[in-house]
Design a protein around this motif. Structure first.
Motif, mmCIF file in Angstrom:
data_model
loop_
_atom_site.group_PDB
_atom_site.id
_atom_site.type_symbol
_atom_site.label_atom_id
_atom_site.label_comp_id
_atom_site.label_asym_id
_atom_site.label_seq_id
_atom_site.Cartn_x
_atom_site.Cartn_y
_atom_site.Cartn_z
ATOM 1 N N MET A 187 7.526 -3.263 9.768
ATOM 2 C CA MET A 187 6.686 -4.370 9.204
ATOM 3 C C MET A 187 7.539 -5.118 8.314
ATOM 4 S SD MET A 187 3.136 -4.701 7.400
ATOM 5 C CE MET A 187 2.223 -3.973 8.748
ATOM 6 N N GLY A 188 7.688 -6.505 8.232
ATOM 7 C CA GLY A 188 8.414 -7.217 7.356
ATOM 8 C C GLY A 188 8.131 -7.058 6.032
ATOM 9 N N ARG A 189 9.289 -7.130 5.140
ATOM 10 C CA ARG A 189 9.040 -6.962 3.800
ATOM 11 C C ARG A 189 8.977 -8.139 2.920
ATOM 12 N NH1 ARG A 189 6.178 -2.517 3.598
ATOM 13 N NH2 ARG A 189 6.921 -0.718 4.652
ATOM 14 N N ARG A 190 9.646 -9.243 3.505
ATOM 15 C CA ARG A 190 9.689 -10.561 2.919
ATOM 16 C C ARG A 190 8.485 -11.158 2.556
ATOM 17 N NH1 ARG A 190 13.653 -14.475 5.321
ATOM 18 N NH2 ARG A 190 13.487 -15.488 3.354
ATOM 19 N N ILE A 191 8.315 -11.945 1.585
ATOM 20 C CA ILE A 191 7.190 -12.434 1.308
ATOM 21 C C ILE A 191 7.300 -14.170 1.251
ATOM 22 C CG2 ILE A 191 5.389 -12.863 -0.922
ATOM 23 C CD1 ILE A 191 5.604 -10.054 -1.657
ATOM 24 N N ILE A 192 6.222 -14.588 1.917
ATOM 25 C CA ILE A 192 6.376 -16.403 1.827
ATOM 26 C C ILE A 192 6.238 -16.770 0.417
ATOM 27 C CG2 ILE A 192 4.820 -18.044 2.464
ATOM 28 C CD1 ILE A 192 4.054 -16.466 5.193
ATOM 29 N N ASN A 193 6.884 -17.768 0.358
ATOM 30 C CA ASN A 193 6.915 -18.655 -0.948
ATOM 31 C C ASN A 193 5.677 -19.032 -1.264
ATOM 32 O OD1 ASN A 193 8.629 -19.788 -3.190
ATOM 33 N ND2 ASN A 193 8.332 -21.719 -2.523
ATOM 34 N N GLY A 194 5.121 -18.753 -2.499
ATOM 35 C CA GLY A 194 3.873 -18.894 -2.943
ATOM 36 C C GLY A 194 2.856 -17.787 -2.908
ATOM 37 N N VAL A 195 3.063 -16.924 -1.882
ATOM 38 C CA VAL A 195 2.178 -15.917 -1.633
ATOM 39 C C VAL A 195 2.491 -14.792 -2.606
ATOM 40 C CG1 VAL A 195 1.376 -14.166 0.072
ATOM 41 C CG2 VAL A 195 1.820 -16.610 0.740
ATOM 42 N N SER A 196 1.249 -14.181 -2.933
ATOM 43 C CA SER A 196 1.604 -12.888 -3.788
ATOM 44 C C SER A 196 0.678 -11.829 -3.460
ATOM 45 C CB SER A 196 1.249 -13.130 -5.105
ATOM 46 O OG SER A 196 0.044 -13.534 -5.530
ATOM 47 N N ILE A 197 0.923 -10.513 -3.540
ATOM 48 C CA ILE A 197 0.152 -9.536 -3.266
ATOM 49 C C ILE A 197 0.112 -8.708 -4.624
ATOM 50 C CG2 ILE A 197 -0.210 -7.285 -1.959
ATOM 51 C CD1 ILE A 197 1.277 -8.734 0.171
ATOM 52 N N THR A 198 -0.998 -8.491 -5.375
ATOM 53 C CA THR A 198 -1.405 -7.744 -6.522
ATOM 54 C C THR A 198 -2.108 -6.558 -6.337
ATOM 55 O OG1 THR A 198 -1.330 -10.013 -7.387
ATOM 56 C CG2 THR A 198 -2.129 -8.332 -8.996
ATOM 57 N N PRO A 199 -1.598 -5.466 -6.716
ATOM 58 C CA PRO A 199 -2.600 -4.290 -6.594
ATOM 59 C C PRO A 199 -3.753 -4.594 -7.577
ATOM 60 C CG PRO A 199 -0.268 -3.745 -7.048
ATOM 61 C CD PRO A 199 -0.274 -5.079 -7.094
ATOM 62 N N LEU A 200 -4.966 -3.998 -7.071
ATOM 63 C CA LEU A 200 -6.131 -4.063 -8.047
ATOM 64 C C LEU A 200 -6.854 -2.636 -8.377
ATOM 65 C CD1 LEU A 200 -8.081 -6.686 -5.616
ATOM 66 C CD2 LEU A 200 -6.856 -7.143 -7.877
ATOM 67 N N LYS A 201 -7.480 -2.737 -9.537
ATOM 68 C CA LYS A 201 -7.953 -1.381 -10.321
ATOM 69 C C LYS A 201 -9.079 -0.754 -9.111
ATOM 70 C CE LYS A 201 -6.670 -1.861 -14.886
ATOM 71 N NZ LYS A 201 -7.159 -1.945 -16.147
ATOM 72 N N GLU A 202 -9.144 0.365 -9.018
ATOM 73 C CA GLU A 202 -10.105 1.234 -8.433
ATOM 74 C C GLU A 202 -10.498 1.944 -9.367
ATOM 75 O OE1 GLU A 202 -9.595 2.357 -4.025
ATOM 76 O OE2 GLU A 202 -7.637 1.787 -4.938
ATOM 77 N N ILE A 203 -11.763 2.016 -9.967
ATOM 78 C CA ILE A 203 -12.176 2.839 -11.178
ATOM 79 C C ILE A 203 -13.436 3.547 -10.750
ATOM 80 C CG2 ILE A 203 -12.977 2.713 -13.496
ATOM 81 C CD1 ILE A 203 -12.193 -0.204 -13.633
ATOM 82 N N PRO A 204 -13.076 4.971 -10.628
ATOM 83 C CA PRO A 204 -13.994 6.018 -10.243
ATOM 84 C C PRO A 204 -14.977 6.114 -11.235
ATOM 85 C CG PRO A 204 -11.919 7.129 -10.504
ATOM 86 C CD PRO A 204 -11.764 5.756 -10.955
ATOM 87 N N THR A 205 -16.376 6.269 -10.851
ATOM 88 C CA THR A 205 -17.505 6.491 -11.761
ATOM 89 C C THR A 205 -18.369 7.367 -10.886
ATOM 90 O OG1 THR A 205 -19.232 4.989 -10.835
ATOM 91 C CG2 THR A 205 -17.461 4.100 -12.386
ATOM 92 N N ASN A 206 -19.279 8.084 -11.672
ATOM 93 C CA ASN A 206 -20.209 9.265 -11.080
ATOM 94 C C ASN A 206 -20.875 8.483 -9.800
ATOM 95 O OD1 ASN A 206 -19.781 11.205 -12.750
ATOM 96 N ND2 ASN A 206 -21.255 10.683 -14.207
ATOM 97 N N GLY A 207 -21.407 7.613 -9.700
ATOM 98 C CA GLY A 207 -21.991 7.080 -8.566
ATOM 99 C C GLY A 207 -21.353 6.069 -7.595
ATOM 100 N N GLY A 208 -20.185 6.179 -7.732
ATOM 101 C CA GLY A 208 -19.405 5.119 -6.778
ATOM 102 C C GLY A 208 -18.060 4.346 -7.412
ATOM 103 N N VAL A 209 -17.313 3.943 -6.804
ATOM 104 C CA VAL A 209 -16.086 3.332 -7.463
ATOM 105 C C VAL A 209 -16.559 1.992 -7.690
ATOM 106 C CG1 VAL A 209 -15.297 2.554 -5.401
ATOM 107 C CG2 VAL A 209 -13.722 3.123 -7.020
#
Lengths: 155, 155
Positions: free
Chosen positions: B1-23
């Protein structure tokens, strides 16, 4: 289930648009009469049998939709200047029978639970960014809120 | 899979916060560097084996997150004034390995497919309200876009 609605709360039916590959589910547009401002959007997964709450926010308005599963919400109004002070309001959100937007002003106490086998997914678009110190919580069984989550409540 | 990123596109990791009843799953806050404006938020369910696209919007920027299932996105840049003109970019969004925000400017061609047994759910926060005449579509197999969705693409 009570039919009265807490002052400032609204429940708006949302469009479900079938397409060949799956349904498109509206949630909120900037020109909606219930849209105030964009602070944050996040999701909460809720497992069957889990009850979350009570909680209220001091400043933020919230808009809830449930694209997966069924969630029962219970709201309580203890705002002394509200015409519905003292009212408890129950509502169930989810597909296919109740794909709606639940919009709620600040200061309303709320709790919720998943009532479907499938995990529920709540999408929450809040008018402000989340700030822990601008909210408070109470225990589920507390003397100040006249509602008891029990087996007769679908959990 | 290609690793280059199109100009203006971004991929940002998002937080997953576990809690007792679900994330709890973050998506976007008003103070994020990729947030432009709030136009609309909606969801698309995508069934396994279904490929949607190609499509592009002339004016709207989009932010995609995938809170359920796994979705493979393919993007193509044919903007003649772009330093990445001609580039195809693939990315997979979903949990638990790639819960990220894919942010995309106008004029990028995109297509996507569900690659999980569970139906995928895409959440799309767009910078403008949806307007059919401000977008265009092409057939999946078209000579203008150098990408072929096939069995070797995980579908």
């Amino acid at each position: 289930m009570g039919r009265r609605i807490i002052n400032g709360v609204s429940i708006t039916p949302l469009k479900e648009i079938p397409t060949n590959g799956g349904v498109v589910l509206h949630m909120l547009r900037a020109d909606s009469p219930v849209f105030l401002s964009f602070g944050e959007i996040y999701f909460s997964e809720v497992k069957l049998g889990i009850i979350k709450g009570w909680k209220r926010h001091f400043e933020m308005s919230q808009n809830f939709a449930v694209p997966r599963g069924l969630i029962k919400f219970v709201l309580y109004d203890d705002r002394t200047d509200s015409p519905t002070c003292g009212l408890v309001q129950e509502c169930i959100l989810g597909r296919p029978d109740s794909y709606c937007l639940l919009s709620m002003p600040p200061l309303i106490w709320y709790s919720f639970a998943c009532i479907s086998k499938e995990e529920g997914l709540i999408s929450n678009l809040a008018s402000r960014m989340h700030c822990q110190v601008k909210s408070e919580q109470r225990a589920l069984e507390c003397p100040e809120i006249p509602y008891s989550w029990g087996e007769d409540n679908g959990i």
